[in-house]
Write a protein that holds these residues in place. Structure first.
Motif, PDB file in Angstrom:
ATOM      1  N   SER A   1      -6.989  10.559  -5.843  1.00 22.88           N
ATOM      2  CA  SER A   1      -7.131   9.124  -6.089  1.00 22.88           C
ATOM      3  C   SER A   1      -6.560   8.747  -7.451  1.00 22.88           C
ATOM      4  O   SER A   1      -5.840   7.754  -7.590  1.00 22.88           O
ATOM      5  CB  SER A   1      -8.596   8.721  -5.974  1.00 22.88           C
ATOM      6  OG  SER A   1      -8.739   7.355  -6.253  1.00 22.88           O
ATOM      7  N   GLU A   2      -6.867   9.549  -8.454  1.00 25.74           N
ATOM      8  CA  GLU A   2      -6.352   9.284  -9.793  1.00 25.74           C
ATOM      9  C   GLU A   2      -4.834   9.455  -9.841  1.00 25.74           C
ATOM     10  O   GLU A   2      -4.128   8.657 -10.465  1.00 25.74           O
ATOM     11  CB  GLU A   2      -7.035  10.188 -10.812  1.00 25.74           C
ATOM     12  CG  GLU A   2      -8.487   9.816 -11.037  1.00 25.74           C
ATOM     13  CD  GLU A   2      -9.205  10.739 -12.002  1.00 25.74           C
ATOM     14  OE1 GLU A   2      -8.560  11.648 -12.571  1.00 25.74           O
ATOM     15  OE2 GLU A   2     -10.413  10.555 -12.185  1.00 25.74           O
TER      16      GLU A   2
ATOM     17  N   ILE B   1       1.532  -1.770  -4.323  1.00 24.31           N
ATOM     18  CA  ILE B   1       1.086  -0.466  -3.817  1.00 24.31           C
ATOM     19  C   ILE B   1      -0.268  -0.159  -4.442  1.00 24.31           C
ATOM     20  O   ILE B   1      -0.430  -0.205  -5.656  1.00 24.31           O
ATOM     21  CB  ILE B   1       2.086   0.643  -4.171  1.00 24.31           C
ATOM     22  CG1 ILE B   1       3.440   0.372  -3.526  1.00 24.31           C
ATOM     23  CG2 ILE B   1       1.553   2.011  -3.718  1.00 24.31           C
ATOM     24  CD1 ILE B   1       4.527   1.351  -3.933  1.00 24.31           C
ATOM     25  N   GLU B   2      -1.240   0.133  -3.605  1.00 24.36           N
ATOM     26  CA  GLU B   2      -2.571   0.527  -4.058  1.00 24.36           C
ATOM     27  C   GLU B   2      -2.729   2.031  -3.867  1.00 24.36           C
ATOM     28  O   GLU B   2      -2.139   2.617  -2.944  1.00 24.36           O
ATOM     29  CB  GLU B   2      -3.650  -0.201  -3.260  1.00 24.36           C
ATOM     30  CG  GLU B   2      -3.610  -1.711  -3.380  1.00 24.36           C
ATOM     31  CD  GLU B   2      -4.000  -2.191  -4.766  1.00 24.36           C
ATOM     32  OE1 GLU B   2      -4.790  -1.509  -5.442  1.00 24.36           O
ATOM     33  OE2 GLU B   2      -3.492  -3.251  -5.175  1.00 24.36           O
ATOM     34  N   ALA B   3      -3.523   2.664  -4.699  1.00 23.62           N
ATOM     35  CA  ALA B   3      -3.760   4.105  -4.579  1.00 23.62           C
ATOM     36  C   ALA B   3      -4.243   4.472  -3.184  1.00 23.62           C
ATOM     37  O   ALA B   3      -3.793   5.463  -2.596  1.00 23.62           O
ATOM     38  CB  ALA B   3      -4.774   4.561  -5.627  1.00 23.62           C
ATOM     39  N   SER B   4      -5.106   3.658  -2.619  1.00 20.43           N
ATOM     40  CA  SER B   4      -5.660   3.957  -1.287  1.00 20.43           C
ATOM     41  C   SER B   4      -4.610   3.839  -0.185  1.00 20.43           C
ATOM     42  O   SER B   4      -4.733   4.464   0.869  1.00 20.43           O
ATOM     43  CB  SER B   4      -6.837   3.033  -0.991  1.00 20.43           C
ATOM     44  OG  SER B   4      -6.423   1.680  -1.012  1.00 20.43           O
ATOM     45  N   ASP B   5      -3.547   3.042  -0.421  1.00 20.24           N
ATOM     46  CA  ASP B   5      -2.484   2.895   0.578  1.00 20.24           C
ATOM     47  C   ASP B   5      -1.798   4.233   0.847  1.00 20.24           C
ATOM     48  O   ASP B   5      -1.466   4.548   1.992  1.00 20.24           O
ATOM     49  CB  ASP B   5      -1.428   1.893   0.117  1.00 20.24           C
ATOM     50  CG  ASP B   5      -1.956   0.471   0.003  1.00 20.24           C
ATOM     51  OD1 ASP B   5      -2.981   0.165   0.645  1.00 20.24           O
ATOM     52  OD2 ASP B   5      -1.341  -0.315  -0.725  1.00 20.24           O
TER      53      ASP B   5
ATOM     54  N   ARG C   1       2.099  13.817   1.774  1.00 21.94           N
ATOM     55  CA  ARG C   1       1.966  12.845   0.686  1.00 21.94           C
ATOM     56  C   ARG C   1       3.332  12.278   0.318  1.00 21.94           C
ATOM     57  O   ARG C   1       3.487  11.075   0.077  1.00 21.94           O
ATOM     58  CB  ARG C   1       1.310  13.498  -0.530  1.00 21.94           C
ATOM     59  CG  ARG C   1       1.039  12.529  -1.657  1.00 21.94           C
ATOM     60  CD  ARG C   1       0.133  13.166  -2.704  1.00 21.94           C
ATOM     61  NE  ARG C   1      -0.160  12.188  -3.729  1.00 21.94           N
ATOM     62  CZ  ARG C   1       0.563  12.049  -4.847  1.00 21.94           C
ATOM     63  NH1 ARG C   1       1.585  12.847  -5.080  1.00 21.94           N
ATOM     64  NH2 ARG C   1       0.252  11.129  -5.740  1.00 21.94           N
ATOM     65  N   GLU C   2       4.355  13.129   0.293  1.00 16.61           N
ATOM     66  CA  GLU C   2       5.702  12.652  -0.012  1.00 16.61           C
ATOM     67  C   GLU C   2       6.178  11.640   1.029  1.00 16.61           C
ATOM     68  O   GLU C   2       6.741  10.598   0.675  1.00 16.61           O
ATOM     69  CB  GLU C   2       6.670  13.841  -0.049  1.00 16.61           C
ATOM     70  CG  GLU C   2       8.077  13.466  -0.439  1.00 16.61           C
ATOM     71  CD  GLU C   2       8.996  14.668  -0.494  1.00 16.61           C
ATOM     72  OE1 GLU C   2      10.153  14.531  -0.069  1.00 16.61           O
ATOM     73  OE2 GLU C   2       8.553  15.738  -0.956  1.00 16.61           O
TER      74      GLU C   2
ATOM     75  N   TYR D   1     -12.642  22.212  -6.938  1.00 15.47           N
ATOM     76  CA  TYR D   1     -12.927  20.933  -7.594  1.00 15.47           C
ATOM     77  C   TYR D   1     -12.817  19.829  -6.548  1.00 15.47           C
ATOM     78  O   TYR D   1     -12.193  20.023  -5.510  1.00 15.47           O
ATOM     79  CB  TYR D   1     -11.983  20.669  -8.781  1.00 15.47           C
ATOM     80  CG  TYR D   1     -10.520  20.764  -8.423  1.00 15.47           C
ATOM     81  CD1 TYR D   1      -9.829  19.660  -7.931  1.00 15.47           C
ATOM     82  CD2 TYR D   1      -9.831  21.960  -8.553  1.00 15.47           C
ATOM     83  CE1 TYR D   1      -8.493  19.743  -7.595  1.00 15.47           C
ATOM     84  CE2 TYR D   1      -8.488  22.050  -8.216  1.00 15.47           C
ATOM     85  CZ  TYR D   1      -7.837  20.939  -7.735  1.00 15.47           C
ATOM     86  OH  TYR D   1      -6.519  21.029  -7.402  1.00 15.47           O
ATOM     87  N   PRO D   2     -13.401  18.671  -6.811  1.00 16.31           N
ATOM     88  CA  PRO D   2     -13.354  17.575  -5.832  1.00 16.31           C
ATOM     89  C   PRO D   2     -11.947  16.974  -5.733  1.00 16.31           C
ATOM     90  O   PRO D   2     -11.529  16.191  -6.593  1.00 16.31           O
ATOM     91  CB  PRO D   2     -14.371  16.568  -6.357  1.00 16.31           C
ATOM     92  CG  PRO D   2     -14.503  16.876  -7.808  1.00 16.31           C
ATOM     93  CD  PRO D   2     -14.193  18.339  -7.970  1.00 16.31           C
ATOM     94  N   ILE D   3     -11.224  17.340  -4.728  1.00 21.09           N
ATOM     95  CA  ILE D   3      -9.825  16.954  -4.584  1.00 21.09           C
ATOM     96  C   ILE D   3      -9.654  15.445  -4.392  1.00 21.09           C
ATOM     97  O   ILE D   3      -8.664  14.872  -4.843  1.00 21.09           O
ATOM     98  CB  ILE D   3      -9.136  17.754  -3.456  1.00 21.09           C
ATOM     99  CG1 ILE D   3      -7.614  17.528  -3.471  1.00 21.09           C
ATOM    100  CG2 ILE D   3      -9.698  17.384  -2.104  1.00 21.09           C
ATOM    101  CD1 ILE D   3      -6.928  18.065  -4.678  1.00 21.09           C
TER     102      ILE D   3
END
Length: 83
Positions: free
Chosen positions: A23-24, A41-45, A72-73, A16-18
């Motif tokens: 992003s979600e 904090i933005e998702a893209s950050d 990611r953590e 699936y498109p990770i």
């Protein structure tokens, strides 16, 4: 014939498109943290910080041995410290 015991996939859009999923997830995390006072904090950050950690702060061998979740953590921790 051989019997398959385990089949794994890495996060490279095989199943699936990770990017959409991450992003979600990052957006949901940022919104949740805002409710706890971590504003800005933005998702893209989170994604950008994770890429920076992997590309600029780790040698290639270390980066290859670190999981996506681990990076990611670290990225989330850094973003929370900046907020």
């Amino acid at each position: 014939p051989q019997q398959l015991g385990l089949l794994t996939f890495d996060l490279d859009d095989t199943l699936y498109p990770i990017d959409v999923v991450m992003s979600e997830a990052n957006g949901a995390f940022a919104r949740a943290m805002e409710r706890f006072g971590y504003e800005g904090i933005e998702a893209s950050d989170i994604d950008k910080t994770g890429k920076k950690i992997r590309l600029e702060e780790m040698d290639p061998e270390e980066a290859a041995g670190t999981t996506h979740s681990g990076i990611r953590e670290l990225a989330i921790r850094r973003e929370l410290e900046k907020a």
